[in-house]
Motif scaffolding. Sequence first.
Motif, short mmCIF file in Angstrom:
data_model
loop_
_atom_site.label_atom_id
_atom_site.label_comp_id
_atom_site.label_asym_id
_atom_site.label_seq_id
_atom_site.Cartn_x
_atom_site.Cartn_y
_atom_site.Cartn_z
N ALA A 25 -1.74 3.69 13.23
CA ALA A 25 -0.65 4.38 12.57
C ALA A 25 -0.96 4.46 11.08
CB ALA A 25 0.66 3.61 12.79
N VAL A 26 0.05 4.87 10.32
CA VAL A 26 -0.01 4.82 8.86
C VAL A 26 1.24 4.12 8.36
CG1 VAL A 26 -1.42 6.91 8.66
CG2 VAL A 26 1.08 7.08 8.52
N ILE A 27 1.18 3.60 7.14
CA ILE A 27 2.34 2.95 6.53
C ILE A 27 3.42 4.00 6.27
CG2 ILE A 27 3.17 1.77 4.45
CD1 ILE A 27 0.47 0.33 4.36
N ALA A 28 4.66 3.63 6.61
CA ALA A 28 5.80 4.53 6.41
C ALA A 28 6.30 4.46 4.97
CB ALA A 28 6.93 4.13 7.36
N PRO A 29 6.97 5.51 4.52
CA PRO A 29 7.59 5.46 3.19
C PRO A 29 8.70 4.42 3.13
CG PRO A 29 7.54 7.72 4.04
CD PRO A 29 7.14 6.80 5.17
N ALA A 30 8.93 3.88 1.94
CA ALA A 30 10.01 2.91 1.75
C ALA A 30 11.35 3.55 2.11
CB ALA A 30 10.02 2.44 0.30
N ARG A 79 0.85 -1.19 0.00
CA ARG A 79 0.00 0.00 0.00
C ARG A 79 0.88 1.24 0.00
NH1 ARG A 79 -3.54 -3.08 -0.52
NH2 ARG A 79 -5.67 -2.96 0.19
N PRO A 80 0.38 2.36 -0.45
CA PRO A 80 1.18 3.59 -0.43
C PRO A 80 1.44 4.08 1.00
CG PRO A 80 -0.88 3.90 -1.67
CD PRO A 80 -0.92 2.53 -1.07
N ALA A 81 2.55 4.76 1.17
CA ALA A 81 2.84 5.40 2.45
C ALA A 81 1.66 6.30 2.80
CB ALA A 81 4.12 6.22 2.36
N GLY A 82 1.30 6.33 4.07
CA GLY A 82 0.18 7.13 4.53
C GLY A 82 -1.12 6.37 4.65
N THR A 83 -1.16 5.12 4.16
CA THR A 83 -2.36 4.30 4.29
C THR A 83 -2.58 3.96 5.77
OG1 THR A 83 -2.03 3.32 2.10
CG2 THR A 83 -3.44 2.10 3.64
N PRO A 84 -3.81 4.15 6.29
CA PRO A 84 -4.05 3.88 7.70
C PRO A 84 -4.03 2.38 8.03
CG PRO A 84 -6.08 4.54 6.63
CD PRO A 84 -4.98 4.70 5.61
N ILE A 85 -3.61 2.09 9.25
CA ILE A 85 -3.50 0.73 9.77
C ILE A 85 -4.38 0.64 11.01
CG2 ILE A 85 -1.91 -0.94 10.79
CD1 ILE A 85 0.29 0.61 9.17
N PHE A 86 -5.12 -0.47 11.14
CA PHE A 86 -6.10 -0.63 12.20
C PHE A 86 -5.81 -1.86 13.06
CE2 PHE A 86 -8.11 1.26 8.45
CZ PHE A 86 -8.49 2.48 8.96
N ALA A 87 -6.21 -1.81 14.32
CA ALA A 87 -6.01 -2.93 15.25
C ALA A 87 -6.90 -4.11 14.86
CB ALA A 87 -6.34 -2.50 16.67
N VAL A 147 9.70 -1.30 -0.68
CA VAL A 147 8.34 -1.07 -1.15
C VAL A 147 7.49 -0.63 0.04
CG1 VAL A 147 6.30 -2.15 -2.18
CG2 VAL A 147 8.57 -2.85 -2.93
N ASP A 148 6.66 0.39 -0.14
CA ASP A 148 5.73 0.79 0.92
C ASP A 148 4.81 -0.38 1.22
OD1 ASP A 148 6.86 3.29 0.43
OD2 ASP A 148 5.05 4.11 -0.49
N HIS A 149 4.75 -0.82 2.47
CA HIS A 149 3.85 -1.91 2.83
C HIS A 149 3.75 -2.04 4.34
CE1 HIS A 149 7.74 -4.02 3.21
NE2 HIS A 149 7.12 -4.92 3.96
N HIS A 168 6.84 -1.51 9.84
CA HIS A 168 7.10 -0.59 8.72
C HIS A 168 6.06 0.52 8.75
CE1 HIS A 168 9.65 -3.84 7.66
NE2 HIS A 168 8.82 -4.50 6.88
N ILE A 169 5.81 1.03 9.94
CA ILE A 169 4.80 2.08 10.09
C ILE A 169 5.44 3.40 10.48
CG2 ILE A 169 2.98 0.43 10.64
CD1 ILE A 169 3.30 1.25 13.59
N ASP A 170 4.69 4.46 10.31
CA ASP A 170 5.11 5.81 10.63
C ASP A 170 4.08 6.40 11.59
OD1 ASP A 170 6.63 8.11 10.45
OD2 ASP A 170 5.74 8.78 8.58
N LYS A 171 4.52 7.25 12.46
CA LYS A 171 3.61 8.00 13.33
C LYS A 171 2.68 7.11 14.15
CE LYS A 171 3.64 11.66 9.91
NZ LYS A 171 2.89 12.37 8.90
N PRO A 172 3.21 6.25 15.05
CA PRO A 172 2.30 5.48 15.89
C PRO A 172 1.36 6.41 16.65
CG PRO A 172 4.55 4.72 16.17
CD PRO A 172 4.61 5.98 15.35
N LEU A 173 0.09 6.06 16.66
CA LEU A 173 -0.93 6.86 17.32
C LEU A 173 -1.30 6.30 18.69
CD1 LEU A 173 -3.21 7.48 14.23
CD2 LEU A 173 -1.45 8.99 15.18
#
Length: 162
Positions: A103-108, A43-51, A114-116, A84-89
């Motif tokens: 969080a959201v997916i971090a940039p590669a 997925r592209p960087a910035g894609t939200p990730i859920f519990a 690869v963003d994932h 491989h996440i960015d900005k843990p919430l």
Amino acid sequence: SCSDATDNSQVVGGFAHPIGDGAGWSTYRGEAQHAHGSTDWIRPAGTPIFALAAAAGVNISYSASVQWCVSIKHSDSLGSSYCHIDKPLVAKGDQVKAGQKLAVIAPATPFIQVDHLHFTITKNPRDFFDYSSYFKTAKFLSDHGITPGPCYRPGDPCAFAQ
């Protein structure tokens, strides 16, 4: 935008998909052909990730090669991790609910090309690096009413999902 999403409303039987729709997963195996043990959602960087599910215990870690990881102990026999996440919430010790944005997916990076999302479900949440304790992610999601989505690359060993 995707990164502005809050909680995932797709909670089924107490479980939520970590990406939302599940399309584009891969069972990538490393260069040394070691079992990967996890599922990668491209997925592209910035894609939200859920519990995946509710939990009373969260752990956060960081390394240059893996970036941020959120590990969650849902019970004594179920854990999940999101790397491989960015900005843990969320913070260490937080309680989470199923479908809560983590969080959201971090940039590669040079280490992660690869963003994932590197997502793992484990039977033994005391040791997230014990590959023998991993559930088959796509099968676990399917068994709990969550559609895992199609395999990203037809050449991948998609038997992982069987």
